[in-house]
Scaffold this active site. Structure first.
Site, PDB file in Angstrom:
ATOM      1  N   GLY A   1      -1.771   8.436  10.647  1.00 13.86           N
ATOM      2  CA  GLY A   1      -0.694   9.165  11.306  1.00 13.86           C
ATOM      3  C   GLY A   1       0.407   8.256  11.844  1.00 13.86           C
ATOM      4  O   GLY A   1       1.293   8.702  12.562  1.00 13.86           O
ATOM      5  N   ARG A   2       0.353   6.965  11.487  1.00 21.11           N
ATOM      6  CA  ARG A   2       1.391   6.039  11.973  1.00 21.11           C
ATOM      7  C   ARG A   2       2.665   6.157  11.140  1.00 21.11           C
ATOM      8  O   ARG A   2       2.611   6.469   9.949  1.00 21.11           O
ATOM      9  CB  ARG A   2       0.889   4.596  11.899  1.00 21.11           C
TER      10      ARG A   2
ATOM     11  N   GLY B   1       0.825  -1.209   0.000  1.00 16.55           N
ATOM     12  CA  GLY B   1       0.000   0.000   0.000  1.00 16.55           C
ATOM     13  C   GLY B   1       0.854   1.251   0.000  1.00 16.55           C
ATOM     14  O   GLY B   1       2.087   1.190   0.076  1.00 16.55           O
ATOM     15  N   ASP B   2       0.170   2.395  -0.141  1.00 20.33           N
ATOM     16  CA  ASP B   2       0.849   3.689  -0.101  1.00 20.33           C
ATOM     17  C   ASP B   2       1.913   3.834  -1.188  1.00 20.33           C
ATOM     18  O   ASP B   2       2.952   4.464  -0.990  1.00 20.33           O
ATOM     19  CB  ASP B   2       1.451   3.924   1.300  1.00 20.33           C
TER      20      ASP B   2
ATOM     21  N   HIS C   1      -6.253   7.538  -0.020  1.00 26.44           N
ATOM     22  CA  HIS C   1      -5.587   7.906  -1.268  1.00 26.44           C
ATOM     23  C   HIS C   1      -5.344   9.410  -1.274  1.00 26.44           C
ATOM     24  O   HIS C   1      -6.280  10.197  -1.153  1.00 26.44           O
ATOM     25  CB  HIS C   1      -6.426   7.480  -2.479  1.00 26.44           C
TER      26      HIS C   1
ATOM     27  N   GLY D   1      -3.259   7.166  -5.544  1.00 21.48           N
ATOM     28  CA  GLY D   1      -4.140   8.342  -5.629  1.00 21.48           C
ATOM     29  C   GLY D   1      -3.616   9.357  -6.619  1.00 21.48           C
ATOM     30  O   GLY D   1      -4.373   9.941  -7.411  1.00 21.48           O
TER      31      GLY D   1
HETATM   32  P1  IMP Z   1      -6.780  -3.504   8.345  1.00 17.66           P
HETATM   33  O1  IMP Z   1      -6.929  -3.479   6.855  1.00 17.66           O
HETATM   34  O2  IMP Z   1      -7.153  -2.192   8.985  1.00 17.66           O
HETATM   35  O3  IMP Z   1      -7.461  -4.679   8.968  1.00 17.66           O
HETATM   36  O4  IMP Z   1      -5.212  -3.694   8.664  1.00 17.66           O
HETATM   37  C1  IMP Z   1      -4.515  -4.885   8.283  1.00 17.66           C
HETATM   38  C2  IMP Z   1      -3.107  -4.569   7.811  1.00 17.66           C
HETATM   39  O5  IMP Z   1      -3.171  -3.886   6.557  1.00 17.66           O
HETATM   40  C3  IMP Z   1      -2.306  -3.638   8.724  1.00 17.66           C
HETATM   41  O6  IMP Z   1      -0.931  -4.001   8.637  1.00 17.66           O
HETATM   42  C4  IMP Z   1      -2.517  -2.274   8.113  1.00 17.66           C
HETATM   43  O7  IMP Z   1      -1.472  -1.383   8.437  1.00 17.66           O
HETATM   44  C5  IMP Z   1      -2.516  -2.633   6.641  1.00 17.66           C
HETATM   45  N1  IMP Z   1      -3.269  -1.678   5.799  1.00 17.66           N
HETATM   46  C6  IMP Z   1      -4.608  -1.623   5.629  1.00 17.66           C
HETATM   47  N2  IMP Z   1      -4.943  -0.659   4.755  1.00 17.66           N
HETATM   48  C7  IMP Z   1      -3.806  -0.088   4.356  1.00 17.66           C
HETATM   49  C8  IMP Z   1      -3.485   0.968   3.425  1.00 17.66           C
HETATM   50  O8  IMP Z   1      -4.337   1.570   2.782  1.00 17.66           O
HETATM   51  N3  IMP Z   1      -2.164   1.276   3.297  1.00 17.66           N
HETATM   52  C9  IMP Z   1      -1.214   0.612   3.971  1.00 17.66           C
HETATM   53  N4  IMP Z   1      -1.445  -0.382   4.827  1.00 17.66           N
HETATM   54  C10 IMP Z   1      -2.735  -0.729   5.019  1.00 17.66           C
HETATM   55 MG    MG Z   2      -2.584   5.158   1.605  1.00 21.02          MG
END
Ligand code: IMP
Ligand code: MG
Length: 333
Positions: free
Chosen positions: A251-252, A12-13, A42, A17
């Site tokens: 914000g992590r 992700g990230d 995004h 977007g």
């Molecule tokens: P959850 O999707 O909130 O259940 O999180 C499960 C895992 O996916 C965790 O490690 C989150 O940090 C990661 N995660 C969920 N959505 C995103 C995103 O949009 N970007 C990056 N990491 C994500």
């Molecule tokens: Mg993101």
């Protein structure tokens, strides 16, 4: 185009977007369809303004683009209305009637769960909300009175648009390596399949109707939450290299690692990528900041792009060189 899937290559990230907002403007998208849920943010920068979108499709910056939230998506009602105010997209957004709803109780369940703490979820509650959907007890968009003005049959609309040769973009969220099924990192994954086929499936589009899959690589890799990150560097090192990032949504602090060519080759293949976007080239090669022509890149940066192409077998058609939607080198014909 006409029907393109955007998929993130890593955790992700990657900058989806930004790529989507560029394509919305440049290719004059007719439809931009958001999949997934509020756990993904995004980021779109346009004319000095920043938007971090958890529900509204990133294609909103083109005022002619119709915005849809997919049938397989999971909608946070309060966040939807908040983003409608920010984006002023009231007249052109629709939520599929069968999209499911994420409620406050799901977030509380997510935050209270010891298992989710180890995984380091975003805390939005997407896992518990999807559990309810699977149990067939979830609320759907069509059951929510406030959403009534926005409820549509997006599956029919999107497929009709594809029949008419319109420009349709299916907006994947998160990254392939967070896939519940395919990334191999279980249990350090999210609650859905984040791969290209699943993105099309969530939108109700059959695999033969997708023309292009654009995989989005960032020039270095980041991850938030628990789970392995091959090649991870320390926070100090990340700060020194200028790679240190903080998540747009939560914000992590993000963990980081150098670009992984073997992983990129593997994820490009599994997602059936026909093109690649490479974002944040200016972060690893600062001299490339804001460049919009390939010829203007430094030799080192050009070599890196070529190495990505050689090692993944996928042409790098879009290169991000800054935060603005238009900070892109577009190498498509
Ligand atoms: P959850 O999707 O909130 O259940 O999180 C499960 C895992 O996916 C965790 O490690 C989150 O940090 C990661 N995660 C969920 N959505 C995103 C995103 O949009 N970007 C990056 N990491 C994500
Ligand atoms: Mg993101």
């Amino acid at each position: 185009m006409p029907c393109t899937v955007i998929v993130g290559a890593f955790w992700g990230d990657e900058g989806k977007g930004k790529i989507i907002s560029y394509l919305a403007l440049k290719d004059n998208l007719d439809f931009c369809v958001r999949t997934g849920s509020v756990n993904a943010a995004h980021t779109v920068w346009v004319e000095g303004q920043k938007y971090a979108l958890h529900v509204v499709p990133a294609g909103f910056i083109n005022e002619n683009c119709k915005l849809r939230v997919a049938a397989g998506a999971n909608v946070h009602v309060a966040q939807f209305f908040k983003e409608l105010e920010q984006t002023k997209a009231h007249s052109r957004i629709g939520i599929d009637q069968n999209a499911s709803i994420i409620e406050e109780k799901h977030s509380a369940q997510d935050k209270a769960s010891a298992v989710n703490k180890g995984i380091g979820t975003t805390g939005w509650g997407v896992g518990p909300a999807i559990e309810e959907r699977v149990r067939r007890t979830a609320k759907l968009a069509k059951d929510v009175p406030e959403l009534k003005p926005y409820v549509v049959d997006s599956i029919t609309e999107i497929n009709d648009a594809i029949d008419q040769g319109k420009q349709v973009l299916l907006e994947g969220t998160q990254g392939f390596m967070l896939s519940l099924f395919l990334g191999g990192g279980y249990p350090y994954v999210t609650s859905r399949d984040t791969g290209a086929s699943a993105i099309a499936s969530e939108a109700g589009v059959g695999p033969t109707r997708v023309d292009d899959v654009i995989i989005v690589f960032k020039s270095f890799i980041t991850r938030v939450g628990g789970g392995p990150l091959p090649g991870e560097i320390s926070k100090e090192d990340a700060l020194k290299r200028g790679w240190f990032e903080v998540a747009a949504g939560t914000g992590r602090e993000r963990r980081s690692a150098p670009f992984d060519f073997d992983l990129a080759r593997k994820t490009a293949k599994i997602n059936g990528a026909t093109q690649a976007a490479l974002t944040k080239l200016d972060v690893i090669f600062p001299e490339c900041q804001g460049k919009r022509n390939f010829e203007d890149l430094s030799d080192k940066a050009k070599e890196f792009v070529k190495e990505v192409e050689d090692k993944t077998g996928v042409p790098v058609t879009l290169i991000g060189t800054g935060p603005d939607a238009l900070d892109i080198i577009d190498r498509r014909k």
